[in-house]
Design a protein around this motif. Structure first.
Motif, PDB file in Angstrom:
ATOM      1  N   TRP A  14      18.149  39.938  20.410  1.00  0.00           N
ATOM      2  CA  TRP A  14      18.044  38.787  19.523  1.00  0.00           C
ATOM      3  C   TRP A  14      19.113  38.974  18.460  1.00  0.00           C
ATOM      4  O   TRP A  14      18.862  39.463  17.375  1.00  0.00           O
ATOM      5  CB  TRP A  14      16.648  38.751  18.945  1.00  0.00           C
ATOM      6  CG  TRP A  14      16.208  37.459  18.394  1.00  0.00           C
ATOM      7  CD1 TRP A  14      16.826  36.245  18.486  1.00  0.00           C
ATOM      8  CD2 TRP A  14      15.019  37.244  17.656  1.00  0.00           C
ATOM      9  NE1 TRP A  14      16.093  35.297  17.847  1.00  0.00           N
ATOM     10  CE2 TRP A  14      14.974  35.879  17.329  1.00  0.00           C
ATOM     11  CE3 TRP A  14      13.991  38.067  17.235  1.00  0.00           C
ATOM     12  CZ2 TRP A  14      13.940  35.333  16.600  1.00  0.00           C
ATOM     13  CZ3 TRP A  14      12.967  37.514  16.522  1.00  0.00           C
ATOM     14  CH2 TRP A  14      12.937  36.165  16.213  1.00  0.00           C
ATOM     15  N   LYS A  67      21.043  37.248  16.414  1.00  0.00           N
ATOM     16  CA  LYS A  67      21.055  36.690  15.066  1.00  0.00           C
ATOM     17  C   LYS A  67      20.251  37.552  14.093  1.00  0.00           C
ATOM     18  O   LYS A  67      20.618  37.712  12.941  1.00  0.00           O
ATOM     19  CB  LYS A  67      20.521  35.265  15.066  1.00  0.00           C
ATOM     20  CG  LYS A  67      20.507  34.660  13.668  1.00  0.00           C
ATOM     21  CD  LYS A  67      20.149  33.214  13.649  1.00  0.00           C
ATOM     22  CE  LYS A  67      20.195  32.721  12.217  1.00  0.00           C
ATOM     23  NZ  LYS A  67      20.274  31.315  12.106  1.00  0.00           N
ATOM     24  N   GLN A  74      12.182  30.880  25.517  1.00  0.00           N
ATOM     25  CA  GLN A  74      12.912  30.539  24.293  1.00  0.00           C
ATOM     26  C   GLN A  74      13.642  31.788  23.801  1.00  0.00           C
ATOM     27  O   GLN A  74      13.092  32.878  23.834  1.00  0.00           O
ATOM     28  CB  GLN A  74      11.919  30.060  23.230  1.00  0.00           C
ATOM     29  CG  GLN A  74      12.523  29.725  21.895  1.00  0.00           C
ATOM     30  CD  GLN A  74      11.454  29.278  20.900  1.00  0.00           C
ATOM     31  OE1 GLN A  74      10.348  28.921  21.261  1.00  0.00           O
ATOM     32  NE2 GLN A  74      11.802  29.314  19.639  1.00  0.00           N
ATOM     33  N   ASN A  75      14.887  31.632  23.367  1.00  0.00           N
ATOM     34  CA  ASN A  75      15.637  32.718  22.752  1.00  0.00           C
ATOM     35  C   ASN A  75      16.650  32.087  21.808  1.00  0.00           C
ATOM     36  O   ASN A  75      17.783  31.812  22.181  1.00  0.00           O
ATOM     37  CB  ASN A  75      16.336  33.592  23.793  1.00  0.00           C
ATOM     38  CG  ASN A  75      16.999  34.816  23.170  1.00  0.00           C
ATOM     39  OD1 ASN A  75      16.928  35.032  21.958  1.00  0.00           O
ATOM     40  ND2 ASN A  75      17.635  35.617  23.999  1.00  0.00           N
ATOM     41  N   ASN A  76      16.184  31.804  20.582  1.00  0.00           N
ATOM     42  CA  ASN A  76      17.053  31.187  19.590  1.00  0.00           C
ATOM     43  C   ASN A  76      16.654  31.674  18.201  1.00  0.00           C
ATOM     44  O   ASN A  76      15.875  32.615  18.071  1.00  0.00           O
ATOM     45  CB  ASN A  76      16.995  29.656  19.697  1.00  0.00           C
ATOM     46  CG  ASN A  76      15.604  29.093  19.508  1.00  0.00           C
ATOM     47  OD1 ASN A  76      14.758  29.683  18.840  1.00  0.00           O
ATOM     48  ND2 ASN A  76      15.353  27.937  20.097  1.00  0.00           N
ATOM     49  N   GLU A  77      17.184  31.035  17.182  1.00  0.00           N
ATOM     50  CA  GLU A  77      16.916  31.482  15.812  1.00  0.00           C
ATOM     51  C   GLU A  77      15.453  31.340  15.405  1.00  0.00           C
ATOM     52  O   GLU A  77      15.006  31.965  14.455  1.00  0.00           O
ATOM     53  CB  GLU A  77      17.819  30.745  14.816  1.00  0.00           C
ATOM     54  CG  GLU A  77      17.574  29.263  14.705  1.00  0.00           C
ATOM     55  CD  GLU A  77      18.227  28.429  15.806  1.00  0.00           C
ATOM     56  OE1 GLU A  77      17.896  27.244  15.909  1.00  0.00           O
ATOM     57  OE2 GLU A  77      19.043  28.960  16.569  1.00  0.00           O
ATOM     58  N   GLU A  78      14.703  30.534  16.129  1.00  0.00           N
ATOM     59  CA  GLU A  78      13.285  30.345  15.795  1.00  0.00           C
ATOM     60  C   GLU A  78      12.379  31.377  16.438  1.00  0.00           C
ATOM     61  O   GLU A  78      11.272  31.603  15.972  1.00  0.00           O
ATOM     62  CB  GLU A  78      12.844  28.938  16.200  1.00  0.00           C
ATOM     63  CG  GLU A  78      13.533  27.866  15.385  1.00  0.00           C
ATOM     64  CD  GLU A  78      13.116  26.475  15.809  1.00  0.00           C
ATOM     65  OE1 GLU A  78      12.106  26.327  16.527  1.00  0.00           O
ATOM     66  OE2 GLU A  78      13.807  25.524  15.428  1.00  0.00           O
ATOM     67  N   GLY A  79      12.840  31.971  17.527  1.00  0.00           N
ATOM     68  CA  GLY A  79      11.999  32.965  18.166  1.00  0.00           C
ATOM     69  C   GLY A  79      12.426  33.307  19.571  1.00  0.00           C
ATOM     70  O   GLY A  79      13.291  32.660  20.160  1.00  0.00           O
ATOM     71  N   VAL A 135       8.930  36.330  16.369  1.00  0.00           N
ATOM     72  CA  VAL A 135       9.526  35.401  15.408  1.00  0.00           C
ATOM     73  C   VAL A 135       9.991  36.186  14.192  1.00  0.00           C
ATOM     74  O   VAL A 135       9.398  37.200  13.833  1.00  0.00           O
ATOM     75  CB  VAL A 135       8.539  34.279  14.981  1.00  0.00           C
ATOM     76  CG1 VAL A 135       8.169  33.393  16.146  1.00  0.00           C
ATOM     77  CG2 VAL A 135       7.295  34.850  14.345  1.00  0.00           C
ATOM     78  N   SER A 143      10.606  37.181  10.315  1.00  0.00           N
ATOM     79  CA  SER A 143       9.759  37.048   9.137  1.00  0.00           C
ATOM     80  C   SER A 143      10.461  37.679   7.952  1.00  0.00           C
ATOM     81  O   SER A 143      10.365  38.879   7.730  1.00  0.00           O
ATOM     82  CB  SER A 143       8.401  37.701   9.359  1.00  0.00           C
ATOM     83  OG  SER A 143       7.614  37.553   8.213  1.00  0.00           O
TER      84      SER A 143
END
Length: 160
Positions: free
Chosen positions: A26, A28, A43-48, A61, A63
């Protein structure tokens, strides 16, 4: 008891090294997650990060506020745990909690049977590394016989 669990997690981390696995970077947030091979990326993006298989789901995610957890009152922490337990559909009457260490971080996890899926467990963990100032919330749902693997996956979370 905590030392036994930590020793077990570290031992299992070594054992999982022999099992086919994939590491998801991940980038980022500079966090890596090592999971069993063959999981599908949902899903694999800035949100999770969310990975799924028929008997195991892994999510993480970011935090940024986790560093502040130690500043919360006991009541606020209980409320936070209750909210996550509700979201994860956990049977709070059987909720277990403990601290753990991962590759280069530490945290606390909470695990209980899933109320909606018979034979499944749900787990969430607050994990972080003070030195890198990286923190995440890890969530997993898995069939009961995958509990050992869930501990291994949690023990292999890596911050860089």
């Amino acid at each position: 008891m905590k030392k036994i669990i930590l020793t077990l997690i570290l031992f299992l981390s070594v054992v999982i090294s022999g099992i086919a696995q994939e590491t998801y970077d991940w980038k980022k947030f500079r966090i890596k997650a090592t999971v069993p091979e063959g999981m599908t990326v949902v899903q694999n993006n800035e949100e999770g990060l969310v990975l799924s298989a028929s008997n195991f789901t892994f999510g993480m995610v970011p935090s940024k506020g986790m560093k502040q957890l130690d500043k919360l009152s006991d009541a606020e922490i209980k409320e936070l745990i209750a909210e996550f337990s509700k979201q994860m559909k956990m049977d709070t009457s059987q909720l277990e909690a403990d601290e753990f260490e991962c590759k280069n971080g530490e945290g606390a996890y909470f695990v209980a049977p899933n109320k909606e899926k018979a034979g499944w467990q749900s787990l969430f963990a607050f994990v972080g590394n003070e030195k890198t100032n990286k923190f995440a919330i890890v969530m997993m749902s898995y069939e009961d016989d995958m509990a050992e693997l869930a501990g291994q996956v949690l023990g292999l979370v890596e911050f860089y």
